[in-house]
Write a protein that holds these residues in place. Structure first.
Motif: not given
Length: 157
Positions: A92-94, A103-107, A155, A157
């Motif tokens: 998962s990357v922000t 900001e946006e978070t994607w897997t 970020k 994870r």
């Protein structure tokens, strides 16, 4: 079809296996019953129901072949091994967009599981491919169909 591996999360593999099971057992039987019922009605040469059932059967068999092929070359992502700070399939990357600071978070997932609306982007997409191997604070410039995007990895994870 291609011989390249398909990357799947454990959850994605389970979903595809369940779909294959449903299609192979339940839906195949339903389509066969529709074909039999249409044949009982008489002249199949002009039967719209028979033609429709045969088209459904062809689509169903095509999807079953596609799922079997995909699963036969699938590599399951070990999600416990991906947290080394580097973007990989399964991470998962922000990101922060340089243009507006949003900001946006994607897997990052394999193409078989991609669903951009659900925040799951393919490792083969322009953005997904450009993020692979990056770490927090890395800047990325991506050529997308809608133009150039500039991102900063916030970020991983």
């Amino acid at each position: 079809m291609t011989d390249k591996p398909t990357y799947l999360t454990r959850e994605g593999r389970v979903k595809l296996e369940a779909e294959l099971e449903e299609l192979s057992t339940v839906e195949r039987k339903q389509v066969a019953e529709r074909i039999a019922a249409a044949k009982e009605l008489g002249d199949i040469s002009e039967s719209g129901e028979y033609e429709d059932a045969k088209k459904s059967q062809a689509l169903l068999e095509g999807r079953i072949r596609e799922l079997r092929s995909l699963l036969s070359r699938a590599e399951t992502i070990d999600e416990d091994q991906i947290s080394n700070g580097e973007v990989r399939v399964g991470s998962s990357v922000t990101v922060r967009f340089e243009e507006d600071g949003e900001e946006e978070t994607w897997t990052i997932v394999g193409s078989a599981e991609a669903s951009p609306r659900q925040g799951r982007i393919s490792n083969e997409s322009p953005i997904g491919a450009s993020l692979l191997g990056k770490r927090a604070r890395n800047k990325v410039t991506v050529q997308t169909p809608s133009g150039v995007m500039k991102l900063t990895v916030v970020k991983v994870r």
